[in-house]
Scaffold this motif. Structure first.
Motif, PDB file in Angstrom:
ATOM      1  N   ASN A  39      19.988  50.410 120.337  1.00 19.68           N
ATOM      2  CA  ASN A  39      19.626  49.335 121.301  1.00 19.68           C
ATOM      3  C   ASN A  39      20.939  48.906 121.908  1.00 19.68           C
ATOM      4  OD1 ASN A  39      18.287  45.964 120.839  1.00 19.68           O
ATOM      5  ND2 ASN A  39      18.209  47.225 122.657  1.00 19.68           N
ATOM      6  N   TYR A  41      23.873  47.716 124.679  1.00 16.11           N
ATOM      7  CA  TYR A  41      24.176  46.688 125.676  1.00 16.11           C
ATOM      8  C   TYR A  41      25.615  46.844 126.154  1.00 16.11           C
ATOM      9  CZ  TYR A  41      19.870  44.388 124.199  1.00 16.11           C
ATOM     10  OH  TYR A  41      18.550  44.128 123.912  1.00 16.11           O
ATOM     11  N   GLY A 100      18.624  40.382 117.989  1.00 14.74           N
ATOM     12  CA  GLY A 100      19.078  40.712 116.634  1.00 14.74           C
ATOM     13  C   GLY A 100      20.125  41.814 116.624  1.00 14.74           C
ATOM     14  N   GLU A 239       9.919  45.936 124.942  1.00 12.42           N
ATOM     15  CA  GLU A 239      10.605  44.646 124.999  1.00 12.42           C
ATOM     16  C   GLU A 239      10.344  43.900 126.307  1.00 12.42           C
ATOM     17  OE1 GLU A 239      14.576  43.892 124.030  1.00 12.42           O
ATOM     18  OE2 GLU A 239      14.684  45.393 122.433  1.00 12.42           O
ATOM     19  N   GLY A 249      15.910  44.130 117.038  1.00 15.57           N
ATOM     20  CA  GLY A 249      16.205  43.472 115.757  1.00 15.57           C
ATOM     21  C   GLY A 249      15.262  42.323 115.466  1.00 15.57           C
ATOM     22  N   THR A 250      15.066  41.459 116.467  1.00 16.65           N
ATOM     23  CA  THR A 250      14.117  40.354 116.257  1.00 16.65           C
ATOM     24  C   THR A 250      12.706  40.893 116.067  1.00 16.65           C
ATOM     25  OG1 THR A 250      13.984  40.161 118.677  1.00 16.65           O
ATOM     26  CG2 THR A 250      15.432  38.598 117.516  1.00 16.65           C
TER      27      THR A 250
HETATM   28  N1  LIG Z   1      13.893  41.431 125.055  1.00 16.49           N
HETATM   29  C1  LIG Z   1      14.101  40.294 124.139  1.00 16.49           C
HETATM   30  C2  LIG Z   1      15.607  40.067 123.913  1.00 16.49           C
HETATM   31  C3  LIG Z   1      16.266  41.251 123.195  1.00 16.49           C
HETATM   32  C4  LIG Z   1      15.763  41.388 121.790  1.00 16.49           C
HETATM   33  C5  LIG Z   1      16.107  42.696 121.085  1.00 16.49           C
HETATM   34  N2  LIG Z   1      16.915  43.638 121.801  1.00 16.49           N
HETATM   35  C6  LIG Z   1      16.663  42.426 119.704  1.00 16.49           C
HETATM   36  O1  LIG Z   1      17.470  43.231 119.183  1.00 16.49           O
HETATM   37  O2  LIG Z   1      16.235  41.406 119.086  1.00 16.49           O
HETATM   38  C7  LIG Z   1      13.479  39.025 124.750  1.00 16.49           C
HETATM   39  O3  LIG Z   1      13.461  38.900 125.970  1.00 16.49           O
HETATM   40  O4  LIG Z   1      13.038  38.168 123.972  1.00 16.49           O
END
Ligand SMILES: N[C@H](CCC[C@H](N)C(=O)O)C(=O)O
Length: 305
Positions: A39, A41, A100, A239, A249-250
């Motif tokens: 994931n 960034y 996360g 997502e 992660g979340t």
């Molecule tokens: N798209 C999610 C944010 C990124 C969450 C995800 N990449 C992680 O690792 O938790 C949202 O708009 O709530």
């Protein structure tokens, strides 16, 4: 950096790129490409760089054809109450309350760069301060364990438009098909669905319908889970604001909580979540959630905008 906008012409399903005049300003920005379970960034250090138009920049730099490429952009900023502050933007420019995989990489960046070289780091996010315990190998962070805080189940706090005190295995209909959903907030909203092997779901087709479903007023992240055993989940995710990612992660945390709520897994025990991009270990104890996973730096660079 010349700007490009993506447009689907005449309702075509295929995006085309149009070059538009740049904003005229020439600013060189240093960035670091990182990922947690793939994931990925673009990370920008705002301790020593002034950034404006975060959302517009996130859209530009996330583009995998005319930008750097990523699921979004994360800005690492000074904080008055923590070691650093994370501001996370999805690739559509919407700002996420929490990330996360992102917060593990922010902890790694903060440690490796020397901003704060501590084994326990506090990272401020829009959903509160997250405590990150780093595992160091050869002088660099290899893995991070994050106290992700409380899993929120009250519908009005997720938010989702359901009655009752929680949403556990409640039926909705999407594209004419029934789905039993369990909804959890980890600072951001999640809808978890249990079923067969998610590899065979047409996620490109149904993902957007869940993201924009009428019962999810702030849109939602949607996880499709196969229970492999009482300690192992297989997950794919659509997502909010980024589409399918290799990991969330979340979302892994929300899915582990949902698995316990539905009786598939046990609170207080490690739950392994297998994602397309790697594996996360989640533990749900006394309403709080702990997540452990990798954090990797891929490359650094300078981009002129
Ligand atoms: N798209 C999610 C944010 C990124 C969450 C995800 N990449 C992680 O690792 O938790 C949202 O708009 O709530």
């Amino acid at each position: 950096m010349n700007q490009y906008v993506r447009k689907a012409e005449n309702g075509s399903p295929v995006d085309h790129y149009e070059r538009v005049a740049g904003n005229g300003k020439k600013q060189k920005i240093a960035f670091t490409k990182m990922h947690g379970c793939a994931n990925d960034y673009v990370y920008i250090n705002c301790f020593d760089q002034d950034i404006e138009n975060h959302a517009e920049l996130a859209v530009w730099l996330s583009d995998r054809h005319t930008g750097i490429g990523g699921d979004g952009v994360i800005f690492i900023c000074p904080s008055e109450i923590a070691d650093a502050k994370m501001r996370m933007f999805n690739l559509d420019g919407s700002e996420g309350m929490m990330c996360g995989n992102g917060v593990r990489c922010v902890a790694k960046f903060v440690y490796d760069s020397g901003i704060a070289r501590k084994d326990v780091l506090h990272i401020e996010t829009l959903s509160g301060i997250k405590i990150c315990r780093v595992t160091v190998e050869n002088g660099e962070v290899a893995a991070v364990t994050v106290d992700m805080g409380k899993a929120e189940l009250a519908p009005e706090k997720i938010p989702v438009l359901f009655d009752g005190e929680s949403v556990v295995s409640r039926e909705i209909e999407v594209l004419g098909e029934p789905y039993a959903v369990t909804c959890v907030s980890m600072g951001n909203p999640h809808c978890v669905i249990f079923g067969g092997d998610p590899d065979f779901i047409d996620l490109e087709k149904i993902g957007p319908y869940f993201e924009h479903f009428e019962k999810f007023p702030e849109r939602i992240n949607t996880e499709f889970i196969q229970v492999l055993d009482d300690h192992t989940l297989k997950m794919r995710v659509w997502e909010r604001g980024s589409g399918e990612t290799m990991a969330c992660g979340t979302g892994a945390c929300a899915s582990a909580v949902a698995a316990c709520l539905n009786g598939f897994c046990q609170k207080g025990e490690d739950i392994r979540v297998r994602l397309r991009g790697g594996e996360l270990v989640i533990r749900y104890t006394d309403e709080r959630v702990q997540m452990t996973g990798n954090a990797d730096t891929v490359f650094t660079g300078v981009v002129e905008i």
